[in-house]
Design a protein around this motif. Structure first.
Motif, PDB file in Angstrom:
ATOM      1  N   ARG A  95     -26.690  67.469   5.582  1.00  0.00           N
ATOM      2  CA  ARG A  95     -25.413  67.621   6.305  1.00  0.00           C
ATOM      3  C   ARG A  95     -24.978  66.457   7.043  1.00  0.00           C
ATOM      4  O   ARG A  95     -23.779  66.458   7.492  1.00  0.00           O
ATOM      5  CB  ARG A  95     -25.659  68.692   7.312  1.00  0.00           C
ATOM      6  CG  ARG A  95     -25.972  70.343   6.570  1.00  0.00           C
ATOM      7  CD  ARG A  95     -26.128  71.321   7.749  1.00  0.00           C
ATOM      8  NE  ARG A  95     -26.679  72.364   7.086  1.00  0.00           N
ATOM      9  CZ  ARG A  95     -27.335  72.928   7.034  1.00  0.00           C
ATOM     10  NH1 ARG A  95     -28.598  72.501   7.524  1.00  0.00           N
ATOM     11  NH2 ARG A  95     -27.497  74.262   6.452  1.00  0.00           N
ATOM     12  N   SER A  96     -25.548  65.443   7.078  1.00  0.00           N
ATOM     13  CA  SER A  96     -25.238  64.229   7.579  1.00  0.00           C
ATOM     14  C   SER A  96     -25.455  62.831   6.797  1.00  0.00           C
ATOM     15  O   SER A  96     -26.424  62.938   6.013  1.00  0.00           O
ATOM     16  CB  SER A  96     -25.740  64.090   9.036  1.00  0.00           C
ATOM     17  OG  SER A  96     -27.314  63.640   8.987  1.00  0.00           O
ATOM     18  N   ARG A 128     -17.277  64.733   1.727  1.00  0.00           N
ATOM     19  CA  ARG A 128     -16.815  65.303   0.524  1.00  0.00           C
ATOM     20  C   ARG A 128     -17.872  66.419  -0.228  1.00  0.00           C
ATOM     21  O   ARG A 128     -17.488  67.118  -0.810  1.00  0.00           O
ATOM     22  CB  ARG A 128     -16.649  64.319  -0.434  1.00  0.00           C
ATOM     23  CG  ARG A 128     -15.267  63.616  -0.350  1.00  0.00           C
ATOM     24  CD  ARG A 128     -14.728  62.691  -1.484  1.00  0.00           C
ATOM     25  NE  ARG A 128     -14.735  63.233  -2.634  1.00  0.00           N
ATOM     26  CZ  ARG A 128     -14.829  62.548  -3.904  1.00  0.00           C
ATOM     27  NH1 ARG A 128     -14.889  61.325  -3.877  1.00  0.00           N
ATOM     28  NH2 ARG A 128     -14.725  63.399  -4.981  1.00  0.00           N
ATOM     29  N   HIS A 129     -19.258  65.929  -0.067  1.00  0.00           N
ATOM     30  CA  HIS A 129     -20.241  66.477  -0.452  1.00  0.00           C
ATOM     31  C   HIS A 129     -20.351  67.903   0.155  1.00  0.00           C
ATOM     32  O   HIS A 129     -20.532  69.056  -0.453  1.00  0.00           O
ATOM     33  CB  HIS A 129     -21.667  65.908  -0.041  1.00  0.00           C
ATOM     34  CG  HIS A 129     -22.853  66.622  -0.433  1.00  0.00           C
ATOM     35  ND1 HIS A 129     -23.184  67.110  -1.756  1.00  0.00           N
ATOM     36  CD2 HIS A 129     -23.692  67.320   0.580  1.00  0.00           C
ATOM     37  CE1 HIS A 129     -24.290  67.797  -1.493  1.00  0.00           C
ATOM     38  NE2 HIS A 129     -24.669  68.090  -0.190  1.00  0.00           N
ATOM     39  N   ARG A 130     -20.034  67.946   1.516  1.00  0.00           N
ATOM     40  CA  ARG A 130     -20.203  69.373   2.184  1.00  0.00           C
ATOM     41  C   ARG A 130     -18.921  70.326   1.952  1.00  0.00           C
ATOM     42  O   ARG A 130     -19.027  71.479   1.684  1.00  0.00           O
ATOM     43  CB  ARG A 130     -20.139  69.058   3.799  1.00  0.00           C
ATOM     44  CG  ARG A 130     -21.401  68.348   4.210  1.00  0.00           C
ATOM     45  CD  ARG A 130     -21.369  67.976   5.647  1.00  0.00           C
ATOM     46  NE  ARG A 130     -20.927  68.986   6.519  1.00  0.00           N
ATOM     47  CZ  ARG A 130     -20.766  68.791   7.853  1.00  0.00           C
ATOM     48  NH1 ARG A 130     -20.593  67.901   8.304  1.00  0.00           N
ATOM     49  NH2 ARG A 130     -20.838  70.087   8.610  1.00  0.00           N
ATOM     50  N   ASP A 177     -21.423  52.433   6.229  1.00  0.00           N
ATOM     51  CA  ASP A 177     -21.586  53.478   7.296  1.00  0.00           C
ATOM     52  C   ASP A 177     -20.248  54.396   7.329  1.00  0.00           C
ATOM     53  O   ASP A 177     -20.321  55.716   7.005  1.00  0.00           O
ATOM     54  CB  ASP A 177     -21.445  53.062   8.525  1.00  0.00           C
ATOM     55  CG  ASP A 177     -22.973  52.611   9.076  1.00  0.00           C
ATOM     56  OD1 ASP A 177     -23.993  52.936   8.441  1.00  0.00           O
ATOM     57  OD2 ASP A 177     -23.117  52.067   9.994  1.00  0.00           O
ATOM     58  N   MET A 178     -19.310  53.710   7.029  1.00  0.00           N
ATOM     59  CA  MET A 178     -17.721  54.402   6.732  1.00  0.00           C
ATOM     60  C   MET A 178     -17.626  55.181   5.634  1.00  0.00           C
ATOM     61  O   MET A 178     -17.263  56.318   5.612  1.00  0.00           O
ATOM     62  CB  MET A 178     -16.568  53.398   7.020  1.00  0.00           C
ATOM     63  CG  MET A 178     -16.519  52.799   8.570  1.00  0.00           C
ATOM     64  SD  MET A 178     -14.942  51.899   8.537  1.00  0.00           S
ATOM     65  CE  MET A 178     -13.614  52.986   7.911  1.00  0.00           C
ATOM     66  N   ARG A 179     -18.031  54.421   4.304  1.00  0.00           N
ATOM     67  CA  ARG A 179     -17.894  55.099   2.959  1.00  0.00           C
ATOM     68  C   ARG A 179     -18.811  56.322   2.971  1.00  0.00           C
ATOM     69  O   ARG A 179     -18.688  57.491   2.363  1.00  0.00           O
ATOM     70  CB  ARG A 179     -18.120  54.183   2.168  1.00  0.00           C
ATOM     71  CG  ARG A 179     -18.053  54.505   0.604  1.00  0.00           C
ATOM     72  CD  ARG A 179     -16.774  54.778  -0.018  1.00  0.00           C
ATOM     73  NE  ARG A 179     -15.940  53.255   0.299  1.00  0.00           N
ATOM     74  CZ  ARG A 179     -16.052  52.516  -0.917  1.00  0.00           C
ATOM     75  NH1 ARG A 179     -16.512  52.879  -2.262  1.00  0.00           N
ATOM     76  NH2 ARG A 179     -15.380  51.406  -0.842  1.00  0.00           N
ATOM     77  N   LEU A 180     -20.298  55.948   3.500  1.00  0.00           N
ATOM     78  CA  LEU A 180     -21.063  57.234   3.491  1.00  0.00           C
ATOM     79  C   LEU A 180     -20.622  58.295   4.223  1.00  0.00           C
ATOM     80  O   LEU A 180     -20.755  59.734   3.700  1.00  0.00           O
ATOM     81  CB  LEU A 180     -22.521  56.739   3.899  1.00  0.00           C
ATOM     82  CG  LEU A 180     -23.727  57.785   3.824  1.00  0.00           C
ATOM     83  CD1 LEU A 180     -23.971  58.077   2.192  1.00  0.00           C
ATOM     84  CD2 LEU A 180     -24.994  56.983   4.328  1.00  0.00           C
ATOM     85  N   GLU A 181     -20.263  58.190   5.296  1.00  0.00           N
ATOM     86  CA  GLU A 181     -19.446  59.425   6.373  1.00  0.00           C
ATOM     87  C   GLU A 181     -18.577  60.169   5.195  1.00  0.00           C
ATOM     88  O   GLU A 181     -18.602  61.281   5.359  1.00  0.00           O
ATOM     89  CB  GLU A 181     -19.021  59.018   7.462  1.00  0.00           C
ATOM     90  CG  GLU A 181     -19.981  58.366   8.721  1.00  0.00           C
ATOM     91  CD  GLU A 181     -20.718  59.534   9.127  1.00  0.00           C
ATOM     92  OE1 GLU A 181     -20.056  60.785   8.950  1.00  0.00           O
ATOM     93  OE2 GLU A 181     -21.763  59.512   9.841  1.00  0.00           O
TER      94      GLU A 181
END
Length: 380
Positions: free
Chosen positions: A323-324, A215-217, A206-210
């Motif tokens: 976006r999420s 970074r993607h955005r 969860d933390m790494r994906l957030e």
């Protein structure tokens, strides 16, 4: 302010610096830098005694470093036989009542009359333009852990007995700080690690994906998620016992870790139960799909279980705006669900079945009613 007050403040400052560190390297740097300031040195190093390798390995160098000294060296280590005091002074002498006291070396060598003279240290002092050093053993859990080393340049006042006694105090403060850092690191490891497989856990994902979606955005970096459901675990548990089922989970965890290593920086995790995932940040979507395909092949070859149902979602594929973290997770989850439903031996990839991709439709559909069997994850 008296000398004792100055030194007391230096001890407090060193302890506070180590306490504020968030990672081992920060703690090492704070220890060496604090000791260097407290002792009026120009250079300091913190080293650990690696008994199993018979060497003293430098963790950090601070201050006025020589050309061959890196702040965090990868391979600066010295065989213990070059430093006999490591085994003699740091261990045997104080375990029989001598006490782990610091000592002083000078570039003048034995002419200075220091009983703990070590020709290797004297040669190093001369080579690097230093006039003297004080060496303090670091003791943890009743054993010598390593050493604190502080040096002054040639021409500066030589460390005296009072400096060595103060270095002994500083080393004990450093030992307490390192022990605290190790406890915190262990707590963090347990908080973000699956106890059975040793992989990352759901909290870590969860933390790494957030962070990855941010970074993607901001930068457009490619973020890909592979979600796997290990087939046949319930049958193994029911027919052969949970100990065998745990062995299946461990073996698949090893396969997952091996495949994840094919994509640099990829996080391999167990989400819980029979569900696992890979989180890749940077590699192209096709590379991730290739690794997911290899994962399916290797899982099918395991002696236990019935392979995996595997779904992939990548921001590089036509999924619409991601976006999420939650949406990417739902897409990968939906792809995995479809792979399971059609009993696919290969990964199902979200967004690759045209404009009306069934996986994307399933992921973006309104949440199912509570009575339905399948419910997507609502976590971030």
């Amino acid at each position: 302010m008296g000398g004792d007050d100055v030194r007391l403040r230096a001890v407090v400052t060193l302890a506070q610096g180590m306490a504020a560190a968030h990672a081992p390297r920060e703690s090492w740097r704070a220890a060496a830098a604090g000791a260097c300031r407290a002792l009026g040195g120009s250079f300091a190093a913190l080293s650990v005694w690696e008994r199993e390798l018979g060497r003293l390995r430098v963790l950090v160098n601070v201050g006025e470093r020589a050309r061959d000294e890196e702040e965090f060296p990868e391979d600066e280590a010295y065989p213990v036989h070059q430093f006999p005091e490591i085994t003699e002074f740091l261990h045997e002498r104080w375990v029989v009542g001598g006490g782990p006291n610091a000592w002083v070396e000078t570039a003048a060598g034995p002419a200075a009359g220091h009983a703990e003279y070590c020709h290797q240290r004297v040669a190093a002092l001369r080579r690097r333009g230093r006039g003297c050093c004080v060496v303090a053993p670091i003791v943890m859990h009743g054993r010598a852990w390593g050493e604190l080393y502080v040096a002054r340049p040639a021409g500066a006042p030589v460390f005296d007995r009072a400096d060595a006694d103060f270095a002994t105090v500083l080393a004990s403060v450093v030992a307490a700080g390192i022990a605290q850092t190790e406890r915190l690191e262990e707590a963090r490891r347990l908080a973000f690690t699956d106890a059975l497989t040793g992989l990352a856990n759901r909290r870590a994902v969860d933390m790494r994906l957030e962070e990855a979606i941010e970074r993607h955005r901001a930068e457009g970096v490619v973020v890909s998620l592979v979600v796997c459901d290990l087939n046949g675990l319930k049958r193994v548990n029911d027919t052969r016992g949970h100990a065998v089922g745990d062995r299946l989970l461990e073996r698949f965890g090893s396969v997952l870790s091996l495949c994840g290593a094919m994509l640099p920086g990829t996080l391999a995790a167990r989400l819980g139960g029979d569900e696992f995932c890979l989180l890749a940040v940077g590699p192209a979507a096709d590379e991730v799909v290739r690794v997911a395909d290899e994962l399916c092949r290797r899982a099918a070859e395991l002696e236990l279980g019935e392979g995996v149902a595997c779904g992939v979602a990548s921001t590089e594929d036509p999924l619409g705006p991601v976006r999420s973290a939650r949406r990417l997770f739902r897409l990968a989850d939906a792809a995995q669900y479809r792979a399971k439903a059609v009993r696919s031996a290969k990964p199902v990839v979200a967004g690759r079945e045209g404009p009306d991709d069934p996986v994307v439709r399933l992921a973006d559909a309104p949440p199912p009613a509570a009575a339905e069997r399948r419910r997507f994850r609502g976590r971030r």
